[in-house]
Design an enzyme around this catalytic site. Structure first.
Site, short mmCIF file in Angstrom:
data_model
loop_
_atom_site.label_atom_id
_atom_site.label_comp_id
_atom_site.label_asym_id
_atom_site.label_seq_id
_atom_site.Cartn_x
_atom_site.Cartn_y
_atom_site.Cartn_z
N HIS A 196 2.13 7.48 7.89
CA HIS A 196 0.89 7.98 7.70
C HIS A 196 0.56 9.42 7.14
O HIS A 196 -0.28 9.43 5.94
CB HIS A 196 0.24 7.94 9.09
CG HIS A 196 -0.22 6.55 9.74
ND1 HIS A 196 0.54 6.06 10.69
CD2 HIS A 196 -1.09 5.82 9.12
CE1 HIS A 196 -0.06 4.73 10.82
NE2 HIS A 196 -0.79 4.66 9.97
N ARG A 230 -9.94 4.68 8.10
CA ARG A 230 -9.08 4.72 9.19
C ARG A 230 -9.83 5.92 10.02
O ARG A 230 -9.54 7.20 9.91
CB ARG A 230 -7.67 5.28 8.65
CG ARG A 230 -7.01 4.56 8.20
CD ARG A 230 -5.62 4.83 7.57
NE ARG A 230 -4.52 3.85 7.35
CZ ARG A 230 -4.25 3.66 6.17
NH1 ARG A 230 -4.91 4.17 5.00
NH2 ARG A 230 -3.29 2.62 5.98
N ARG A 246 -12.69 0.63 10.82
CA ARG A 246 -11.51 0.40 11.76
C ARG A 246 -11.54 1.43 12.93
O ARG A 246 -11.74 2.40 12.97
CB ARG A 246 -10.26 0.51 11.01
CG ARG A 246 -9.09 0.00 11.96
CD ARG A 246 -7.80 -0.15 11.56
NE ARG A 246 -7.15 1.51 11.36
CZ ARG A 246 -6.11 1.79 10.82
NH1 ARG A 246 -5.24 0.58 10.59
NH2 ARG A 246 -5.61 2.72 10.74
N ASN A 256 1.53 -3.04 6.16
CA ASN A 256 2.37 -1.96 6.58
C ASN A 256 3.03 -2.17 7.94
O ASN A 256 4.39 -2.26 8.25
CB ASN A 256 1.68 -0.60 6.86
CG ASN A 256 1.05 -0.15 5.46
OD1 ASN A 256 1.35 -0.67 4.47
ND2 ASN A 256 0.03 0.53 5.31
N ASP A 257 2.21 -2.63 8.93
CA ASP A 257 2.58 -2.87 10.20
C ASP A 257 3.35 -4.15 10.34
O ASP A 257 4.22 -4.39 10.74
CB ASP A 257 1.55 -2.73 11.20
CG ASP A 257 1.39 -1.27 11.65
OD1 ASP A 257 2.28 -0.61 11.91
OD2 ASP A 257 0.25 -0.58 11.64
C1 PEP Z 1 -1.43 -1.52 7.98
O1 PEP Z 1 -0.64 -1.34 8.89
O2 PEP Z 1 -1.06 -1.97 6.89
C2 PEP Z 1 -2.68 -0.56 7.86
C3 PEP Z 1 -3.21 -0.83 6.86
O3 PEP Z 1 -2.80 0.31 9.13
P1 PEP Z 1 -2.11 1.54 9.14
O4 PEP Z 1 -1.19 2.00 7.85
O5 PEP Z 1 -2.93 2.57 9.25
O6 PEP Z 1 -1.21 1.29 10.40
MG MG Z 2 -1.57 -0.86 10.82
#
Ligand code: PEP
Ligand code: MG
Length: 587
Positions: A198, A305, A341, A465-466
């Protein structure tokens, strides 16, 4: 390390935020300070103790000054944190034990103080009491300051960065990254971290070039060293020679002229050569980024976010404060949609100074985070839901929940949202009754149950990403295993295809808002797999649009089919890269 004529040193890291910077380094050490160890001559021992006393006085003055500033700018409650820091400096046991250690061993005072304070920090950390464990953090902070003063190092506070410098840190937290002054920080380099941590996402949104995962660079450079940071290729070149500087000047020119070419497509629609329009949206972390959303002609915001509004606040923002913030974004972009979100706090984004709400966890990414945290902190969650609903009366707001793991959790979140609607209705507060409510798909259990989630969702947004980190069991912030974080892993592709199939079967649109969406090497694959919308940092929109305008959707679909038939991530990556290179030339 010798500061004289030093050799050029090139270190390969991970390219995290585009751009090239040249300037002097500011080493930001949070936890680790190299403490030199040597024997002090008997006749210099009195002076050594006096040196210690002076460092304690200077530290006290620094902390008192910070306390005053915080009191003035934020408030007395927050300033009280620094009373605890001042108390550490009065601690008889800590100071007395350091002097006794020095008298017994004759080692320099930094070594003695470091040993004693580390022992204390460890002892506090092991105590099974929240308050006392907290004190370990205070102690560590103060000990660091004392050591810096003993070693004659500058006060290493990132938000006090005055000159234009390249910040080189072991690691930084998302809130530290968000507090960077973009006019003072030329670039960011961290020993650890990954492209999707992040802190890096924030640097990218501030257009600060960044290279991460450079291992022990903080130990190999010193304040004032000159360096080139290449955020395109992930390179750090310390003490560059004249010829390197010249070569880089040329590379920078080439990249600049390519960027100028990219900007030519900025205003044009994102349409493929065979006439298929693609929706491109922007990810933002703060409401003041709406200017960038407009500047890059995004079709709206695909991911706001909202937790960043909380991360740098001294206290939890009220419903009214949140409403005004969301309204500002929704109103200024209307009629374009803004996907807000709900809070994704916890994990690597705890709110500082709120240990009760964010207990320390040994496995934060798998822990008390996002929707899990919200469902247990219902008042805070409902304040946010009401604020979003109220903002929906001022444009086109959409809402989505992060980290949903299954249908029950989604039903619980939706039930709270319904309660909020009822409350607003009974107070005659306007909101958009038809506001779309979507679900982020970023946990494998959500991907597998996409058909069930679709019944309660107006759209899906895939957080790659997650999703990648949980599918492959690779901590997205850990540089040791960063090479195993493979967006093109067959498991990821199959998962994406499954989500798209289920979403489309239920007539839902599906977007990707993870970092993969903004990478022109991956964008065709995602579109070929059937993704409807890509959402990314605004600055990346031109390069993705440029590629979309240079390809056909038929080719992208063929690429996806071919990729799905392949068995390994590197092979799939190579196909994607070849697809990109055949259409885009930087020279
Ligand atoms: C993700 O996980 O791809 C996402 C967009 O959320 P974050 O990066 O804030 O966890
Ligand atoms: Mg995420």
């Amino acid at each position: 390390m010798d500061s004289g004529a030093r050799n050029e040193l090139t270190v390969q890291g991970i390219a995290a935020s585009q751009g090239i910077a040249y300037g002097q380094i500011f080493v930001y050490l949070q936890n680790e300070i190299e403490v030199p160890s040597y024997q002090v001559e008997p006749e210099k021992r009195i002076e050594e103790v006096a040196r210690f006393d002076r460092a304690l006085v200077v530290t006290r003055q620094q902390i008192a000054k910070i306390k005053n500033e915080v009191e003035k700018n934020i408030g007395p409650e927050e300033a009280a944190i620094f009373d605890a820091h001042l108390m550490v400096l009065e601690d008889e046991a800590l100071i007395g034990e350091t002097i006794r250690e020095f008298e017994a061993t004759g080692r320099n005072i930094e070594t003695c103080f470091h040993q004693v304070s580390t022992r204390y920090v460890q002892a506090f950390e092991q105590i099974d009491d929240e308050y006392l464990r907290e004190r370990a953090g205070d102690l560590r902070d103060v000990a660091q300051r004392v050591l810096q003063n003993l070693l004659g190092q500058a006060e290493n506070a990132l938000n006090r960065l005055a000159d234009r410098r390249i910040v080189v840190a072991t690691d930084i937290t998302p809130s530290e990254s968000a507090s960077l002054d973009r006019s003072a920080a030329l670039a960011l380099v961290t020993d650890s971290g990954s492209r999707t941590s992040h802190a890096v996402i924030v640097a990218r949104s501030m257009k600060i070039p960044a290279v991460v995962g450079v291992r022990d660079l903080t130990k190999r450079v010193r304040d004032g060293d000159w360096a080139i940071i290449d955020g395109y290729d992930g390179l750090v070149i310390v003490n560059p020679s004249e010829s390197t500087l010249f070569r880089y000047g040329k590379i920078q020119e080439r990249k600049k002229s390519f960027e100028a070419r990219l900007l030519e497509v900025n205003r044009l629609p994102a349409v493929t050569l065979d006439g298929v329009g693609v929706s491109l949206m922007a990810n933002i972390e703060k409401s003041d980024e709406v200017g960038q959303v407009q500047e890059f002609f995004a079709d709206g915001v695909g991911l706001y976010r909202t937790e960043f509004l909380f991360l740098n606040a001294a206290r939890i923002p009220t419903e009214q404060e949140q409403f005004l913030d969301y309204k500002r974004v929704v109103e200024s972009l209307a009629p374009k949609p803004v996907v807000i979100r709900t809070l994704d706090l916890g994990g690597d984004k705890p709110m500082s100074g709120n240990a009760e709400l964010f207990p320390k966890e040994s496995n934060p990414f798998m822990g008390f985070r996002a929707i899990r945290w919200c469902l247990e902190n219902r008042d805070i969650f409902k304040n946010q839901l009401r604020a979003i609903l109220r903002a929906s009366a001022h444009g086109k707001a959409c809402l989505m929940y992060p980290m949903i793991s299954g249908a029950d959790e989604l039903a619980r979140a939706n039930a709270l949202l319904e309660e909020c609607r009822e409350e607003l209705r009974s107070r005659n507060v306007p909101f958009d009754a038809g506001m779309e409510v979507g679900t982020m798909i970023e946990i494998p259990s959500a991907a597998v149950t996409a058909d069930l989630l679709a019944r309660q969702s107006a759209f899906f947004s895939i957080g790659t990403n997650d999703l990648i980190q949980y599918t492959l069991a690779i901590d997205r912030g850990n540089d040791r295993i960063a090479h195993l974080y493979e967006p093109t892993h067959p498991a990821v592709l199959r998962s994406l295809r499954h989500i798209v199939t289920e979403a489309h079967r239920a007539k839902l649109e599906v977007s990707v808002c993870g970092e993969m969406a903004g990478d022109p090497v991956f964008a065709p694959l995602l579109l070929g797999l059937g993704i409807d919308t890509l959402s990314m940092s605004p600055a990346w929109l031109p390069s993705v649009k440029y590629l979309i305008r240079s390809m056909t959707m038929a080719d992208a679909r063929a690429l996806a089919d071919e990729a799905l038939a392949l068995g390994s991530a590197p092979e799939i990556y190579a196909r994607c890269e070849a697809f990109y290179r055949a259409r885009v030339r930087i020279e």
